[in-house]
Design an enzyme around this catalytic site. Structure first.
Site, mmCIF file in Angstrom:
data_model
loop_
_atom_site.group_PDB
_atom_site.id
_atom_site.type_symbol
_atom_site.label_atom_id
_atom_site.label_comp_id
_atom_site.label_asym_id
_atom_site.label_seq_id
_atom_site.Cartn_x
_atom_site.Cartn_y
_atom_site.Cartn_z
ATOM 1 N N TYR A 46 53.895 60.675 48.927
ATOM 2 C CA TYR A 46 52.907 61.315 48.043
ATOM 3 C C TYR A 46 53.425 61.215 46.606
ATOM 4 O O TYR A 46 54.030 60.204 46.251
ATOM 5 C CB TYR A 46 52.679 62.755 48.557
ATOM 6 C CG TYR A 46 51.442 63.401 47.999
ATOM 7 C CD1 TYR A 46 50.244 62.710 47.880
ATOM 8 C CD2 TYR A 46 51.478 64.721 47.566
ATOM 9 C CE1 TYR A 46 49.124 63.309 47.335
ATOM 10 C CE2 TYR A 46 50.350 65.333 47.022
ATOM 11 C CZ TYR A 46 49.190 64.615 46.908
ATOM 12 O OH TYR A 46 48.089 65.217 46.366
ATOM 13 N N LYS B 60 34.045 55.378 71.631
ATOM 14 C CA LYS B 60 34.307 53.982 71.223
ATOM 15 C C LYS B 60 35.679 53.905 70.553
ATOM 16 O O LYS B 60 36.434 52.952 70.755
ATOM 17 C CB LYS B 60 33.211 53.495 70.269
ATOM 18 C CG LYS B 60 31.821 53.405 70.895
ATOM 19 C CD LYS B 60 31.642 52.164 71.737
ATOM 20 C CE LYS B 60 30.307 52.188 72.481
ATOM 21 N NZ LYS B 60 30.089 51.017 73.323
HETATM 22 C C1 LIG Z 1 27.586 50.826 76.171
HETATM 23 C C2 LIG Z 1 26.779 51.052 74.992
HETATM 24 O O1 LIG Z 1 27.177 50.700 73.894
HETATM 25 C C3 LIG Z 1 25.470 51.632 75.145
HETATM 26 O O2 LIG Z 1 25.024 51.903 76.253
HETATM 27 O O3 LIG Z 1 24.828 51.846 74.088
HETATM 28 MG MG LIG Z 2 26.015 51.438 72.277
#
Ligand SMILES: CC(=O)C(=O)O
Ligand SMILES: [Mg+2]
Ligand SMILES: NC(=O)C1=CN([C@@H]2O[C@H](COP(=O)(O)OP(=O)(O)OC[C@H]3O[C@@H](n4cnc5c(N)ncnc54)[C@H](OP(=O)(O)O)[C@@H]3O)[C@@H](O)[C@H]2O)C=CC1
Length: 421
Positions: free
Chosen positions: A39, A94
C-alpha cells in the site's frame, strides 16, 4: 428436484458462510514493510508504471488471471428473466467452476440495466480491469448485439458463454453421439427446441461441423420457424426452413436428433417415440430438462440421452468449455476467442472422450469404469485431463490464427492445477 436436494442446496449456499466465493490475498502482509510495499508508499510505483504503459497492468496486478462473469439476469438458466440479483448464485457458481477447474479468478457482476445500451456502456467502462469478459445468462436477441458491440469496444476477449461455451460442448457431444448411433452429421435431421442464445449458437456451430441447415427444424414458443412467418428477428430468420411442419409433433416425426435449449418438460414420451431409430436426445435446459432421463429411457432404449445436469450420465454443459477455453486464451493473452479456437476446443473435448479413463476420475463419479459409449459420450467435468488438452488446443489455435499476443506457453500442456502460473 426432490425436496431433500432443494433443502440441501439452500443449506449449502447459506452455511457456514453465505455464498460460494471469497477473495484471497496473494502476497505477504504481516509486517509494516509488507504494508509499505503493498500500500502506501510502495503501491505508487506500479501505478506509475501502468500509467506509462497499460500493458504493465498484466505485470503488476491480477488482471491477466481475472475474468468478469457479467449478466443482466434476463435468462437465468431456464428459469427466465428473474433479474440481476437473483442471478448471483449462478454467477458465483460460474466463478467457482473457473477457479476449481482452471485456476482463474472471477468477479461476478450483476448489472441492473434498463436497456442493452446501458449494459454495454457499463461493461465497456469496467472491461480494462479484467483479462477477459464472460457474458452469462443474457437473453436473446439482445445478447447478440451486446456481444457484438462489446467485442468491438473492449481490448480483452469477450465471450458469451451461453452461446459459444454451450455450442462447443454440444458439438463435441453431438459428433460423438452420432458416431455411436451410426449416423452421419450431414444426413441427420434435427429438431432444435428453443431459438435463443444457446440454440442459435449451437445450430450455427453444428452447421460449420457439417450439419445441413435444411435438415434443422428450430422451434420457438410459436412453433416451427419457417419461411412463411413474418414475426422472426434476424437471428431466427437465418433458420427459417421452407417446410410445412408447424408444431413439435410435426417436426419430431422421424427426426434423428432432438436438442432442447428451451425449458422444462416440453418433450413428451409419445413425441420421443416418434423419432427415428437410434435417436440422439440432448435435453439441455437447466435445471429441468425438456424430458427427464427416467421418462425418456422408459419410452425407448435405443437412444443416447444427455442433459445439462451433474446427476445424470452425459452432462452436456458449458462447464466443460469456459474454464479451459479462457485458460488457453488468457495464457497467450488472446485478443479474441475466434472460430479457430472454438473448433480446436470442440475437437479436444470430443477426442478426450475416446481415451481410457483413469481410475481416480471413475472414483470421483463413484463408478468402476467409464468407457466411450452411449452413457459416456463426453468427458466428465472432474476430468483433470481437460486442463491438459483444451487450453493447449485453444492456445495453439490462437497463436496459429494470429490473435495471440504472447507465444505458445513454455509451461504447456498443463498436467495439473499446480502447473498454472
Ligand atoms: C449452463 C448454463 O449456462 C445455463 O443453463 O444457462
Ligand atoms: Mg448460462
Ligand atoms: N446445458 C447447457 O450448457 C446450457 C443450457 N442452456 C439452457 O438453454 C435454455 C435457454 O437458454 P438461453 O438460450 O440462454 O435463453 P434465451 O432466453 O436466449 O432463449 C430461450 C429460448 O427458449 C424458447 N422457449 C422457451 N420456452 C419455450 C417453449 N415452451 N416452447 C418453445 N420454445 C421455448 C424461447 O422462445 P421464444 O424465442 O419464442 O421466446 C427462446 O427462443 C435454458 O433452459 C438454459 O438452461 C443454456 C446454456 C447452456
Amino acid at each position: 428436484m426432490s425436496q431433500d436436494l432443494k433443502e440441501a442446496a439452500l443449506e449449502y449456499h447459506a452455511k457456514p458462510r453465505p455464498g460460494k466465493l471469497s477473495v484471497e490475498i496473494t502476497k505477504p502482509t504481516q509486517t509494516s514493510r509488507d504494508l509499505s510495499l503493498a500500500y502506501s508508499p510502495g503501491v505508487a510505483e506500479p501505478v506509475r508504471e501502468i500509467a506509462k504503459d497499460p500493458e504493465n497492468a498484466y505485470k503488476y496486478t491480477g488482471k491477466g488471471n481475472l475474468v468478469a462473469v457479467i449478466t443482466d439476469g434476463t435468462a437465468i438458466l431456464g428459469l427466465g428473466n428473474l433479474g440481476p440479483l437473483a442471478s448471483k448464485p449462478v454467477m458465483e457458481g460460474k466463478g467457482v467452476l473457473f477457479k476449481r477447474f482452471a485456476g482463474i479468478d472471477v468477479f461476478d457482476i450483476e448489472v441492473n440495466s434498463e436497456s442493452p445500451q446501458a449494459f454495454i456502456e457499463t461493461v465497456e467502462r469496467i472491461a480494462d480491469t479484467f483479462g477477459g469478459i464472460n457474458l452469462e445468462d443474457i437473453k436473446a436477441p439482445e445478447c447478440f448485439e451486446i456481444e457484438r458491440a462489446l467485442i468491438e469496444k473492449c481490448n480483452v476477449p469477450v465471450f458469451h458463454d451461453d452461446q459459444h461455451g454451450t455450442a462447443i460442448v454440444t458439438a463435441a457431444g453431438m459428433i460423438n453421439a452420432l458416431e455411436l448411433q451410426g449416423k452421419k452429421i450431414e444426413d441427420a435431421t434435427v429438431v432444435c427446441l428453443g431459438a435463443g442464445a444457446a440454440a442459435i449458437a449451437c445450430m450455427k456451430l453444428l452447421i460449420s461441423c457439417g450439419m445441413r441447415s435444411e435438415n434443422i427444424f428450430m422451434l420457438d414458443r410459436k412453433g416451427v420457424i419457417h419461411s412463411g412467418r413474418d414475426d422472426l428477428n434476424q437471428y431466427k430468420a437465418m433458420f427459417a426452413n421452407d417446410t410445412d411442419k408447424r408444431t413439435l409433433d410435426d417436426a419430431i416425426d422421424g427426426a434423428d436428433v432432438f436438442v432442447g435449449l428451451s425449458g422444462p418438460d416440453l418433450l413428451s414420451a409419445d413425441q420421443l417415440k416418434k423419432m427415428a431409430p437410434n435417436p440422439v436426445v440432448f435435453a439441455c435446459s437447466n435445471p429441468d430438462p425438456e424430458i427427464s432421463p427416467a421418462v425418456a429411457l422408459a419410452a425407448r432404449d435405443d437412444l443416447i440421452m444427455a442433459t445439462g445436469r451433474s446427476d445424470y450420465p452425459n452432462q452436456v454443459n458449458n462447464v466443460l468449455g469456459f474454464p479451459f477455453i479462457f485458460r488457453g486464451a488468457l495464457d497467450v493473452r488472446a485478443t479474441a476467442i475466434n472460430e479457430e479456437m472454438k473448433v480446436a476446443a470442440v475437437n479436444a473435448i470430443r477426442e478426450l472422450a475416446k481415451e481410457p479413463v483413469p481410475q481416480e476420475i471413475c472414483a470421483a463419479y463413484n463408478v468402476d469404469s467409464l468407457e466411450f459409449g452411449k452413457e459416456y459420450i463426453i468427458p466428465k467435468p472432474m476430468d483433470v485431463r481437460l486442463l491438459d488438452v483444451v487450453p493447449a488446443a485453444v492456445a495453439r489455435a490462437a497463436v496459429d490464427s494470429g490473435v495471440a499476443r504472447l507465444p505458445y506457453p513454455a509451461h504447456y500442456p498443463l498436467k495439473s492445477m499446480d502447473d498454472i502460473i
